[in-house]
Design a protein around this motif. Structure first.
Motif, short mmCIF file in Angstrom:
data_model
loop_
_atom_site.label_atom_id
_atom_site.label_comp_id
_atom_site.label_asym_id
_atom_site.label_seq_id
_atom_site.Cartn_x
_atom_site.Cartn_y
_atom_site.Cartn_z
N UNK A 2 -22.81 -2.57 -4.30
CA UNK A 2 -23.43 -2.85 -3.24
C UNK A 2 -22.51 -2.98 -1.84
N UNK A 3 -23.13 -3.10 -0.73
CA UNK A 3 -22.20 -3.20 0.37
C UNK A 3 -21.66 -4.58 0.53
N UNK A 4 -22.27 -5.64 0.18
CA UNK A 4 -21.60 -6.89 0.29
C UNK A 4 -20.50 -7.19 -0.71
N UNK A 5 -20.53 -6.08 -1.54
CA UNK A 5 -19.12 -6.27 -2.62
C UNK A 5 -18.37 -5.33 -2.15
N UNK A 6 -18.56 -4.07 -2.00
CA UNK A 6 -17.59 -2.98 -1.54
C UNK A 6 -16.84 -3.49 -0.43
N UNK A 7 -17.40 -3.83 0.66
CA UNK A 7 -16.45 -4.47 1.80
C UNK A 7 -15.41 -5.19 1.72
N UNK A 8 -15.60 -6.48 0.84
CA UNK A 8 -14.42 -7.09 0.50
C UNK A 8 -13.45 -6.34 -0.51
N UNK A 290 -13.47 -12.39 -2.62
CA UNK A 290 -13.35 -11.30 -3.25
C UNK A 290 -12.33 -10.49 -3.12
N UNK A 291 -12.09 -10.50 -1.65
CA UNK A 291 -10.89 -9.52 -1.08
C UNK A 291 -9.53 -10.31 -1.52
N UNK A 292 -9.47 -11.32 -1.79
CA UNK A 292 -8.12 -12.02 -2.05
C UNK A 292 -8.05 -11.71 -3.52
N UNK A 293 -9.03 -11.81 -4.34
CA UNK A 293 -8.99 -11.59 -5.90
C UNK A 293 -8.79 -10.25 -6.03
N UNK A 294 -9.36 -9.04 -5.21
CA UNK A 294 -8.90 -7.61 -5.30
C UNK A 294 -7.46 -7.35 -4.84
N UNK A 295 -7.03 -8.10 -3.82
CA UNK A 295 -5.40 -7.82 -3.48
C UNK A 295 -4.75 -8.11 -4.46
N UNK A 296 -4.95 -9.62 -5.03
CA UNK A 296 -3.93 -10.01 -6.09
C UNK A 296 -4.07 -9.15 -7.37
N UNK A 297 -5.01 -8.65 -7.68
CA UNK A 297 -5.28 -7.80 -9.09
C UNK A 297 -4.38 -6.63 -8.77
N UNK A 298 -4.60 -5.98 -7.52
CA UNK A 298 -3.77 -4.75 -7.40
C UNK A 298 -2.38 -4.83 -7.28
N UNK A 299 -1.97 -5.83 -6.58
CA UNK A 299 -0.62 -6.22 -6.81
C UNK A 299 0.11 -6.33 -8.12
N UNK A 300 -0.51 -6.77 -9.02
CA UNK A 300 -0.17 -6.98 -10.47
C UNK A 300 0.23 -5.57 -11.10
N UNK A 301 -0.42 -4.45 -10.65
CA UNK A 301 -0.19 -3.16 -11.00
C UNK A 301 0.73 -2.59 -9.95
N UNK A 302 0.88 -2.87 -8.91
CA UNK A 302 1.77 -2.32 -7.98
C UNK A 302 3.13 -2.58 -8.24
N UNK A 303 3.22 -4.14 -9.04
CA UNK A 303 4.52 -4.67 -9.43
C UNK A 303 5.29 -3.38 -10.45
N UNK A 304 4.47 -2.84 -11.12
CA UNK A 304 4.97 -1.99 -12.20
C UNK A 304 5.92 -0.95 -11.45
N UNK A 305 5.61 -0.70 -10.29
CA UNK A 305 6.58 0.34 -9.50
C UNK A 305 7.78 -0.05 -8.81
N UNK A 306 8.11 -1.38 -9.16
CA UNK A 306 9.25 -2.10 -8.55
C UNK A 306 10.54 -1.39 -8.72
N UNK A 307 10.77 -1.05 -10.17
CA UNK A 307 12.32 -0.50 -10.28
C UNK A 307 12.13 0.96 -9.74
N UNK A 308 11.10 1.75 -9.74
CA UNK A 308 11.33 3.12 -9.14
C UNK A 308 11.41 3.04 -7.56
N UNK A 309 10.84 2.23 -6.93
CA UNK A 309 10.95 2.01 -5.69
C UNK A 309 12.40 1.57 -5.39
N UNK A 310 13.03 0.67 -6.05
CA UNK A 310 14.37 0.02 -5.86
C UNK A 310 15.32 1.05 -6.25
N UNK A 311 15.06 2.02 -6.97
CA UNK A 311 15.78 3.23 -7.25
C UNK A 311 15.96 4.34 -6.08
#
Length: 387
Positions: A2-8, A290-311
């Motif tokens: 739904x749009x009220x879920x998709x937007x956040x 919901x936007x903050x929960x989504x952002x926080x969840x995505x950051x957990x996955x982005x953290x996996x790229x930390x070593x590659x980005x530092x390299x």
């Protein structure tokens, strides 16, 4: 969906991507600036990314408000300009622990928060502007030293700033990544697979006077004055009351947890907070959490790229990464200078603070940021007493 879920959800994805890609280079520069190796800096990036993701999720679910937690970008800029203190990297880790303790105490002792709030904005913002100045010279010195590599990054940033300002810093890094890749291909350099695997590098902390006064105190003050207080104001502007004590306790504990792995500190988001709390997160204000929960969840996955980005950052041609960091901080520098010079009666104290902070001096092992704050307050008091 739904749009009220998709937007956040969409707003949360944008919040995470913009917040991370626009400033992670500054975090790496700050950690290496105070003595971290490449692996230790990558560990610190992983630590702050994961802790700010987890705390964003926790506070959003707990309060049902779009509270977003970020790393301290001004704090990372402070570290980059501070240099290695007595005791090296372990002393920096000890300072991060002290900073986390001070943030926690701010939540437990309201009088400490009031004391920080009593520091004049002109002096606090002038200190931040002085810290940022050297980093913001990165695009200038980079163009002079390596125009072929840095030029495309600056051009992409400028064009994006004109047509899509929000994405200017992220796309500047994308341009830098293309330049770095071309450099690696032309030079035949290839990072080992092991350098791309994320890992935590725990460091036993050391507590030194230089670390306490040169890093911990300025880092705490910069984080409070340039992140937590503005973040509170941004949320209030969108009609949300942030539970101050609860938020300080959570971010203080998060900073303490991340410090042994090299995390320098987390706090209320300021600029990126508007992405999760604003109209882009949907018309129904009660569902923007919901936007903050989504952002926080995505950051957990982005953290996996930390070593590659530092390299990737470590293999960049001369001038490219300082240019990306400087471009990302220009807006913050402009805002800090504006706030520091808003009141004509505060100009002298603010300029004294700015000049000392920008000097980069170290006296008795204590960084310029601390001396700038002391000098600014003394000058302000003397002028006020004279009047």
């Amino acid at each position: 969906m739904r749009d009220d879920t998709l937007s956040p959800v969409t707003a949360g994805v944008v919040t995470a991507l913009v917040g991370f890609t626009s400033a992670f280079v500054i975090v790496l520069a700050g950690l290496t600036g105070v003595g971290a190796s490449r692996d230790q800096a990558a560990s610190g990036l992983l630590a702050v990314t994961v802790t700010m993701g987890l705390t964003s999720i926790l506070l959003a679910l707990w309060t049902r408000a779009p509270i977003t937690i970020a790393w301290s970008t001004p704090g990372a800029a402070l570290l980059a300009s501070t240099g290695v203190v007595e005791g090296g990297w372990p002393a920096a880790v000890g300072a991060f622990l002290v900073t986390g303790g001070l943030i926690l105490l701010t939540g437990l002792l309201p009088s400490l928060g009031s004391l920080v709030a009593s520091i004049p904005a002109s002096v606090a913002q002038a200190m931040l502007a002085g810290i940022l100045l050297q980093l913001c010279l990165g695009p200038v010195t980079g163009l002079a030293a390596n125009p072929i590599a840095v030029g495309p990054v600056v051009i992409v940033w400028l064009l994006t700033l004109r047509f899509a300002p929000r994405w200017a810093s992220p796309l500047a890094f994308v341009a830098a990544a293309v330049v770095i890749t071309a450099h690696l291909v032309s030079s035949g350099t290839s990072p080992g697979a092991g350098a791309l695997v994320p890992r935590l590098e725990l460091t036993a902390p050391a507590f030194t006077l230089g670390g306490l006064i040169g890093i911990a105190v300025p880092l705490y003050l910069v984080t409070m004055a340039s992140q937590n207080v503005p973040g509170l104001a941004v949320m209030k502007g969108f009609g949300y009351e942030v539970p101050w004590q609860r938020t300080m306790v959570v971010t203080g504990v998060g900073t303490l947890v991340g410090a042994p792995a090299g995390g320098h500190g987390i706090n209320l988001a300021a600029i990126s907070a508007a992405l999760a709390a604003g109209p882009e997160a949907g018309e129904d204000r009660s569902r923007r959490w919901i936007a903050s929960v989504t952002s926080g969840t995505l950051l957990l996955f982005i953290g996996v790229a930390s070593a590659a980005l530092a390299t990737l950052v470590s293999l960049a041609p001369e001038g490219v990464i300082p240019a990306v960091a400087g471009l990302a901080l220009l807006g913050t520098l402009a805002a800090s200078l504006t706030a520091a010079l808003r009141e004509p009666s505060e100009h002298i104290a603010a300029v004294v603070t700015f000049v000392i902070a920008a000097s980069g001096i170290t006296v008795v092992g204590v960084s310029a940021a601390f001396w700038a704050l002391v000098a600014g307050l003394v000058v302000r008091w003397c002028l006020g007493w004279a009047r």
